[in-house]
Design an enzyme around this catalytic site. Structure first.
Site, PDB file in Angstrom:
ATOM      1  N   SER A 130       0.751  -1.161   0.233  1.00 48.89           N
ATOM      2  CA  SER A 130      -0.089  -0.120   0.033  1.00 48.89           C
ATOM      3  C   SER A 130       0.821   1.406   0.051  1.00 48.89           C
ATOM      4  O   SER A 130       2.085   1.220   0.707  1.00 48.89           O
ATOM      5  CB  SER A 130      -0.847   0.093   1.308  1.00 48.89           C
ATOM      6  OG  SER A 130      -1.639   1.137   1.465  1.00 48.89           O
ATOM      7  N   TYR A 154      -1.244  -0.876  10.794  1.00 52.15           N
ATOM      8  CA  TYR A 154      -1.435  -1.244   9.371  1.00 52.15           C
ATOM      9  C   TYR A 154      -0.284  -1.026   8.393  1.00 52.15           C
ATOM     10  O   TYR A 154      -0.025  -1.920   7.821  1.00 52.15           O
ATOM     11  CB  TYR A 154      -2.792  -0.602   8.891  1.00 52.15           C
ATOM     12  CG  TYR A 154      -3.015  -0.893   7.372  1.00 52.15           C
ATOM     13  CD1 TYR A 154      -3.384  -2.188   6.957  1.00 52.15           C
ATOM     14  CD2 TYR A 154      -2.966   0.005   6.289  1.00 52.15           C
ATOM     15  CE1 TYR A 154      -3.706  -2.674   5.692  1.00 52.15           C
ATOM     16  CE2 TYR A 154      -2.996  -0.307   5.029  1.00 52.15           C
ATOM     17  CZ  TYR A 154      -3.529  -1.532   4.651  1.00 52.15           C
ATOM     18  OH  TYR A 154      -3.383  -1.821   3.424  1.00 52.15           O
ATOM     19  N   LYS A 158       2.449  -3.814   6.550  1.00 47.35           N
ATOM     20  CA  LYS A 158       2.665  -3.884   4.870  1.00 47.35           C
ATOM     21  C   LYS A 158       4.225  -3.755   4.796  1.00 47.35           C
ATOM     22  O   LYS A 158       4.696  -4.430   4.069  1.00 47.35           O
ATOM     23  CB  LYS A 158       2.195  -2.993   4.309  1.00 47.35           C
ATOM     24  CG  LYS A 158       0.421  -3.095   4.159  1.00 47.35           C
ATOM     25  CD  LYS A 158       0.278  -4.232   3.440  1.00 47.35           C
ATOM     26  CE  LYS A 158      -1.265  -4.730   3.434  1.00 47.35           C
ATOM     27  NZ  LYS A 158      -1.735  -5.770   2.714  1.00 47.35           N
TER      28      LYS A 158
HETATM   29  C1  WQD Z   1      -9.783   9.578   0.689  1.00 47.17           C
HETATM   30  C2  WQD Z   1      -9.668  11.064   0.947  1.00 47.17           C
HETATM   31  C3  WQD Z   1     -10.103  11.814   3.214  1.00 47.17           C
HETATM   32  C4  WQD Z   1     -14.038   9.538   3.786  1.00 47.17           C
HETATM   33  C5  WQD Z   1      -7.040   4.722   2.866  1.00 47.17           C
HETATM   34  C6  WQD Z   1      -6.016   3.913   3.752  1.00 47.17           C
HETATM   35  C7  WQD Z   1      -4.926   3.611   2.503  1.00 47.17           C
HETATM   36  C8  WQD Z   1      -5.760   2.691   1.751  1.00 47.17           C
HETATM   37  C9  WQD Z   1      -6.558   3.421   0.826  1.00 47.17           C
HETATM   38  C10 WQD Z   1      -5.436   0.297   2.072  1.00 47.17           C
HETATM   39  C11 WQD Z   1      -9.152  11.711   2.160  1.00 47.17           C
HETATM   40  C12 WQD Z   1     -11.499  12.059   2.439  1.00 47.17           C
HETATM   41  C13 WQD Z   1     -12.823  10.225   3.395  1.00 47.17           C
HETATM   42  C14 WQD Z   1     -15.029  10.715   4.087  1.00 47.17           C
HETATM   43  C15 WQD Z   1     -13.513  12.463   3.237  1.00 47.17           C
HETATM   44  N1  WQD Z   1      -6.243   1.556   2.231  1.00 47.17           N
HETATM   45  N2  WQD Z   1     -12.647  11.504   3.063  1.00 47.17           N
HETATM   46  N3  WQD Z   1     -14.870  11.747   3.845  1.00 47.17           N
HETATM   47  O1  WQD Z   1      -7.234   7.798   3.356  1.00 47.17           O
HETATM   48  O2  WQD Z   1      -6.405   8.040   1.067  1.00 47.17           O
HETATM   49  O3  WQD Z   1      -6.546   5.848   2.238  1.00 47.17           O
HETATM   50  O4  WQD Z   1      -7.535   3.637   1.713  1.00 47.17           O
HETATM   51  O5  WQD Z   1      -4.237   0.013   1.602  1.00 47.17           O
HETATM   52  O6  WQD Z   1      -4.297   2.882   3.504  1.00 47.17           O
HETATM   53  O7  WQD Z   1      -5.578   4.932   4.472  1.00 47.17           O
HETATM   54  O8  WQD Z   1      -8.576   6.992   1.422  1.00 47.17           O
HETATM   55  O9  WQD Z   1     -10.868   6.974   0.729  1.00 47.17           O
HETATM   56  O10 WQD Z   1     -10.481   7.038   3.337  1.00 47.17           O
HETATM   57  O11 WQD Z   1      -9.832   8.811   1.903  1.00 47.17           O
HETATM   58  O12 WQD Z   1     -13.530  13.425   3.140  1.00 47.17           O
HETATM   59  O13 WQD Z   1     -16.150  10.201   4.711  1.00 47.17           O
HETATM   60  O14 WQD Z   1     -11.162  11.301   1.157  1.00 47.17           O
HETATM   61  O15 WQD Z   1      -9.935  12.737   4.056  1.00 47.17           O
HETATM   62  O16 WQD Z   1      -8.745  13.068   1.658  1.00 47.17           O
HETATM   63  P1  WQD Z   1      -7.151   7.192   2.181  1.00 47.17           P
HETATM   64  P2  WQD Z   1     -10.010   7.313   1.898  1.00 47.17           P
END
Ligand code: WQD
Length: 367
Positions: A130, A154, A158
């Site tokens: 990741s 997590y 990885k």
């Molecule tokens: C994306 C953007 C949030 C939800 C995570 C893991 C990473 C990988 C992928 C596994 C950010 C914003 C989100 C919401 C929002 N997983 N957001 N409202 O955090 O980049 O990555 O998933 O390997 O390890 O950390 O992805 O989709 O959660 O967030 O505003 O309800 O959307 O703040 O900017 P993230 P995400």
């Protein structure tokens, strides 16, 4: 060298979100994938969907990667030439609360799988890593040579798995290891038959957006409007899950034909903000997605996106689908499956290849 059409690939966690899409892509490319899954975070109904989608019998075994004896039996029975290891737990927040669950399933699960591979002839493995291993990067785009700085248990699991794989490759050059550092996979198969099936409240942006659009949730909270990004919201590298699935096909192909190990980013190379995702989604779905700004989410970084040049050079792969494609396919999946997968039949035991009674009590989940 051209590969036999019948090259068999084991997919641990193959019933999960990325695993199931990779199953479809492998069938398309002429491989024979075999799913090994404990269904702790996936639904057996995905198997019927895959059969509908591919027109082929879905070869699958129910079991846990922590059970090395069983995995070895499966590897030998199907004469697997490579493994794609998706199985694992993946909620960043949960990993902070329950670190042992993460170290046990993700690190323990990999060690167990590799031990099973050692007792069979199979020495080629593609590992689901990741972009979270980079932590908060000093600059973007992120190149594979950037330092790793995991910020959650997590992410730490990885990176530990990557290190274990590197040690193995150093000890015995027969091992071929492909490490894929995923950025943000979203979307679904264009058929609408398979997609992401989160349990409970989604942690990730796209499934939350689709659930608001379909009326299951009132509004999206946009976490943070004051980041140092063009519109103040977080910027990520969203990648269509079918592009990601095809990246796995390219990775397996590279390992089996060129016999070299690699670590590559899989992303589009393009940063997209939360507000840009929202407006693309509204365009694709024709629905309004109510939202409100909320405080930054703990642990989030302002922006990250991949340098994708190494993936292109090593795998001859690059993402081709657009943000509009991602939104359209996510929406089709959500709209046609508002409750995700229907309850499906349990998998019947097959003599000689079943999980043993001493299967671990806390089985590994599915990526
Ligand atoms: C994306 C953007 C949030 C939800 C995570 C893991 C990473 C990988 C992928 C596994 C950010 C914003 C989100 C919401 C929002 N997983 N957001 N409202 O955090 O980049 O990555 O998933 O390997 O390890 O950390 O992805 O989709 O959660 O967030 O505003 O309800 O959307 O703040 O900017 P993230 P995400």
């Amino acid at each position: 060298m051209t590969l036999e059409k019948t090259t068999t690939i084991l997919l641990t966690g193959g019933a999960g979100y990325i695993g199931s899409h990779t199953f479809a892509a492998l069938i398309d490319a002429g491989y024979q994938p075999v799913i090994l899954d404990n269904f702790s975070n996936s639904h057996p109904a995905v198997l019927d969907r895959l059969q509908q989608l591919t027109g082929q019998r879905v070869v699958r075994e129910r079991g846990d990667v922590l059970h090395a004896g069983f995995v070895a039996e499966v590897l030998r029975h199907y004469a697997c030439e490579a493994v794609i290891h998706f199985a694992g737990v993946k909620a960043v927040g949960e990993s902070v609360q329950q670190p042992l669950k993460y170290y046990s399933n993700n690190v323990g699960g990999l060690v167990s799988l590799l031990q099973a591979m050692e007792t069979s002839a199979c020495r080629s493995v593609v590992f689901s890593s990741s972009a979270t291993v980079y932590g908060d990067p000093a600059s973007v785009p992120i190149h594979e040579q950037f330092p790793c700085a995991p910020e959650s248990p997590y992410a730490q699991t990885k990176l530990m798995c990557e290190d274990i794989l590197a040690s193995l490759g150093a000890a015995d050059p027969a091992w071929r290891v492909g490490v894929l550092r995923y950025f943000n996979p979203v979307g679904a198969h264009p058929s609408g038959l398979i997609g992401e099936n989160p349990r409970g409240t989604p942690n990730n942006l796209m499934p939350y957006v689709t659930q608001v659009a379909v009326g299951k949730r009132a509004r999206l909270q946009v976490f943070g409007d004051d980041y140092l990004t063009p519109d103040g919201t977080g910027v990520r590298d969203y990648l269509h899950v079918m592009d990601l699935a095809e990246g796995h096909v390219a990775a397996v192909q590279a390992l089996l034909t060129r016999h070299q190990s690699f670590t590559v980013n899989l992303g589009t190379g393009k940063g997209v903000s939360v507000l840009e995702v929202l407006s693309a989604f509204e365009r694709a779905s024709g629905r309004r997605v109510p939202f409100e700004f909320a405080p930054r989410r703990a642990g989030d970084v302002a922006q990250y996106y991949a340098d994708v040049s190494l993936a292109e050079a090593v795998l001859g792969w690059r993402a081709t689908r657009t943000l509009d494609d991602m939104c359209r396919d996510s929406w089709r999946w959500q709209q046609t499956n508002p409750e995700g997968y229907e309850a499906g039949p349990d998998i019947p035991p097959r003599p000689g290849l079943r999980s043993r009674p001493n299967e671990p009590a806390q089985p590994a989940a599915v990526a």
